[in-house]
Design an enzyme around this catalytic site. Structure first.
Site, short mmCIF file in Angstrom:
data_model
loop_
_atom_site.label_atom_id
_atom_site.label_comp_id
_atom_site.label_asym_id
_atom_site.label_seq_id
_atom_site.Cartn_x
_atom_site.Cartn_y
_atom_site.Cartn_z
N GLU A 56 -12.13 1.64 4.90
CA GLU A 56 -11.16 1.97 5.94
C GLU A 56 -11.37 3.46 6.20
OE1 GLU A 56 -6.65 0.77 6.56
OE2 GLU A 56 -6.82 2.63 5.44
N GLU A 95 0.83 -1.21 0.00
CA GLU A 95 0.00 0.00 0.00
C GLU A 95 0.86 1.26 0.00
OE1 GLU A 95 -2.50 0.35 3.50
OE2 GLU A 95 -3.72 1.88 2.53
C1 LER Z 1 -2.53 3.82 6.90
O1 LER Z 1 -2.69 5.15 6.61
C2 LER Z 1 -3.37 2.97 6.05
O2 LER Z 1 -3.96 3.41 5.12
C3 LER Z 1 -3.44 1.56 6.39
O3 LER Z 1 -4.25 0.90 5.50
C4 LER Z 1 -2.07 0.93 6.36
O4 LER Z 1 -1.51 0.74 7.58
MN MN Z 2 -5.27 2.19 3.88
#
Ligand code: LER
Ligand code: MN
Length: 271
Positions: A248, A154
């Site tokens: 998220e 990521e």
């Molecule tokens: C952190 O900013 C994030 O996006 C998470 O998915 C990865 O630790």
């Molecule tokens: Mn993330």
């Protein structure tokens, strides 16, 4: 078909972070099902801290898929990273990520490398940090391959890493690696800060994206900010993306409202 997922954080030390559900795996899975999510993404303190049989039962009972498993606790709790100048810490970082892959792999679920990529600085040059990152990713990509699952890498925004911030730079970098088993996790929050155009970045590197963090401009749930998700969903469909878009986001105003806004937006843009 693109699938929906919602994050469940099980790491007390990460309180205040951008995760929708918190602490209670059974009730979070029940909520995810009730609202119509296809799967759940979990962020555990360690693989041993999750009761595998209980989790398996919850997934079967609610007919939920296991979308992805985060490794961030390796950084948040244990201060491990793949680019730490201390070789012993880098080795522990690799072992921690392997233990997550060993938990998730048998479910056919990928592990995520986010904050565990670390950063360069101090006595560590960018070139050196990227070399160490490549050693880790090659080993872990090959390790994940035994389960026929990719490893998800990521790119983060500039305030969280100084290694790779855009999807395009990440895609170019991943092409230089020996392991071809690493896919990009595209997080719309980081992309909103770093990309010239979110949908063009997806169009340009779509075949390398394996997972998406679905969120709005302010890191609240999709629907609570000013991001235009329509060109994004169009681009994902255009490149044939068929994996998870996973919420998220901050639990604002609370977990249930964040989850509801996400699933409403998901249906609007992806169904
Ligand atoms: C952190 O900013 C994030 O996006 C998470 O998915 C990865 O630790
Ligand atoms: Mn993330």
């Amino acid at each position: 078909m693109i699938k929906s997922s919602v994050t469940i954080a099980l790491v007390p030390e990460a309180k205040g972070g951008p995760f929708v559900y918190w602490d209670d795996l059974p009730s979070s899975c029940a909520k995810a099902k009730e609202l119509g999510f296809d799967g759940v993404e979990i962020f555990p303190r360690s693989p041993e801290s999750v009761d595998k049989n209980q989790f398996q039962d919850l997934l079967s009972k609610h007919k939920l898929q296991f979308a992805a498993m985060g490794t961030g606790a390796g950084m948040v709790v244990h201060r491990l990273s793949l680019t730490n100048p201390d070789i012993e810490i880098r080795k522990k970082a690799i072992d921690f990520i392997k233990s997550i892959i060993d938990f998730a792999g048998p479910f056919g679920t990928p592990a995520i490398i986010g904050s565990m990529q670390g950063r360069h600085g101090g006595d560590t040059s960018k070139e050196q940090a990227i070399d160490w990152l490549s050693v880790g990713l090659n080993e872990l990509g090959a390790y994940a391959n035994q389960y026929k699952t990719p490893l998800l890498y990521e790119p983060l925004n500039r305030y969280e890493t100084n290694l790779f911030n855009t999807i395009g730079d990440t895609a170019e970098y991943l092409k230089t690696l020996e392991s071809k088993n690493i896919k990009i996790l595209a997080d719309l929050f980081h992309m909103n800060i770093e990309e010239q155009s979110i949908h063009q970045a997806i169009q340009n590197s779509g075949n390398m994206i394996g997972h998406l963090h679905f969120v709005d401009s302010n890191r609240q749930a999709a629907g609570f900010g000013h991001m235009n998700h329509k060109p994004i969903s169009d681009a994902l469909n255009e490149v044939g993306f068929d994996q998870f878009v996973s919420a998220e986001a901050f639990p604002i105003p609370n977990s249930d409202e964040a989850a509801k806004s996400t699933i409403t937006s998901f249906k609007k843009y992806f169904r």
